[in-house]
Scaffold this motif. Structure first.
Motif, PDB file in Angstrom:
ATOM      1  N   LEU A 190       0.813  -1.217   0.000  1.00 24.50           N
ATOM      2  CA  LEU A 190       0.000   0.000   0.000  1.00 24.50           C
ATOM      3  C   LEU A 190       0.842   1.260   0.000  1.00 24.50           C
ATOM      4  O   LEU A 190       0.421   2.302  -0.503  1.00 24.50           O
ATOM      5  N   ARG A 191       2.051   1.157   0.552  1.00 19.94           N
ATOM      6  CA  ARG A 191       2.923   2.329   0.612  1.00 19.94           C
ATOM      7  C   ARG A 191       3.347   2.776  -0.782  1.00 19.94           C
ATOM      8  O   ARG A 191       3.586   3.955  -1.031  1.00 19.94           O
ATOM      9  N   ASP A 192       3.436   1.822  -1.709  1.00 23.64           N
ATOM     10  CA  ASP A 192       3.807   2.141  -3.086  1.00 23.64           C
ATOM     11  C   ASP A 192       2.560   2.604  -3.837  1.00 23.64           C
ATOM     12  O   ASP A 192       1.764   1.807  -4.318  1.00 23.64           O
ATOM     13  N   ARG A 193       2.392   3.916  -3.951  1.00 22.06           N
ATOM     14  CA  ARG A 193       1.166   4.469  -4.544  1.00 22.06           C
ATOM     15  C   ARG A 193       1.005   4.086  -6.015  1.00 22.06           C
ATOM     16  O   ARG A 193      -0.096   4.112  -6.550  1.00 22.06           O
ATOM     17  N   GLU A 194       2.092   3.706  -6.667  1.00 23.04           N
ATOM     18  CA  GLU A 194       1.989   3.298  -8.067  1.00 23.04           C
ATOM     19  C   GLU A 194       1.599   1.831  -8.215  1.00 23.04           C
ATOM     20  O   GLU A 194       1.411   1.346  -9.325  1.00 23.04           O
ATOM     21  N   ALA A 195       1.457   1.131  -7.083  1.00 21.93           N
ATOM     22  CA  ALA A 195       1.142  -0.298  -7.130  1.00 21.93           C
ATOM     23  C   ALA A 195      -0.356  -0.573  -7.185  1.00 21.93           C
ATOM     24  O   ALA A 195      -0.771  -1.707  -7.398  1.00 21.93           O
TER      25      ALA A 195
END
Length: 216
Positions: free
Chosen positions: A76-81
């Motif tokens: 979730l921390r990776d907004r591009e994921a």
């Protein structure tokens, strides 16, 4: 109530077979909730478990639960994921309502998965093309896991983590270069999950049948 433990079996006196059966079923139901409490546990059940000091997570699962929590936070921390419905609607130049309908249809067909992040449902990007369409090679893996009843978070975790069925390689990465190999791995994962569920059900059935005491 009196318990006699002969080693191979436990004889219970003072309770009817129906009472023992219901007690055993309640125990297994509580243990299933321990495994799935983040998504399914009811507040009243949690309060009851707390009253009798029953831990939400069994000790042997604590490490695995912590790893899962860290993985979720990382994804979730990776907004591009991942994308929201609004993001996907903008990418495909469609109304958000149309995207919601499309996602629901694909999810119900077992071709796409979503996860809930706080109060929002999001779509992990690894299953989409740059144009916002389904990647067929990932959809094939999702379909195999969906049939086995694997939820969205578990599907995302499996797709992005090293797999024992792929000699430690990551399923989503393998699918890009060797889709057939990735599908075989997904089938093996799904089969292992089904075997585990079936074994658990057999255990419940065996416990529910029980043994009638000779003095009853």
């Amino acid at each position: 109530m009196k318990l006699d433990d002969s080693g191979d079996a436990v004889e219970i006196r003072g309770l009817s077979l129906d009472e023992v059966t219901r007690a055993v079923r309640l125990l297994f139901a509580a243990e299933r909730l321990q495994d799935q409490f983040e998504d399914y546990a009811d507040t009243a059940v949690l309060m009851s478990m707390a009253e009798v000091k029953m831990p939400l997570v069994r000790s042997e699962r604590a490490a695995a639960t912590a790893r899962t929590a860290r993985l979720r936070q990382s994804l979730l921390r990776d907004r591009e994921a991942w994308m929201t419905f609004t993001d996907l609607a903008a990418l495909r130049d469609l109304k958000e309502s149309s995207i919601r309908t499309w996602v629901t249809r694909k999810r119900d067909a077992g071709e796409l998965f979503t996860v809930r992040a706080d109060s929002h449902v999001v779509v992990p990007v690894l299953q989409l093309t740059s144009a916002g369409q389904l990647r067929t090679e990932i959809a094939a893996l999702v379909s195999e896991l969906s049939v086995a009843g694997v939820d969205g978070w578990s599907t995302w975790a499996w797709l992005t983590s090293p797999s024992e069925w792929l000699s430690g390689e990551v399923p989503a990465e393998v699918a890009s270069v060797n889709p057939a190999r990735a599908v075989r791995a997904a089938r093996r994962q799904a089969a292992a999950i089904r075997e585990g569920v079936e074994a658990h059900h057999r255990l419940i059935e065996h416990a529910a049948l029980g043994r009638t005491s000779p003095d009853q």
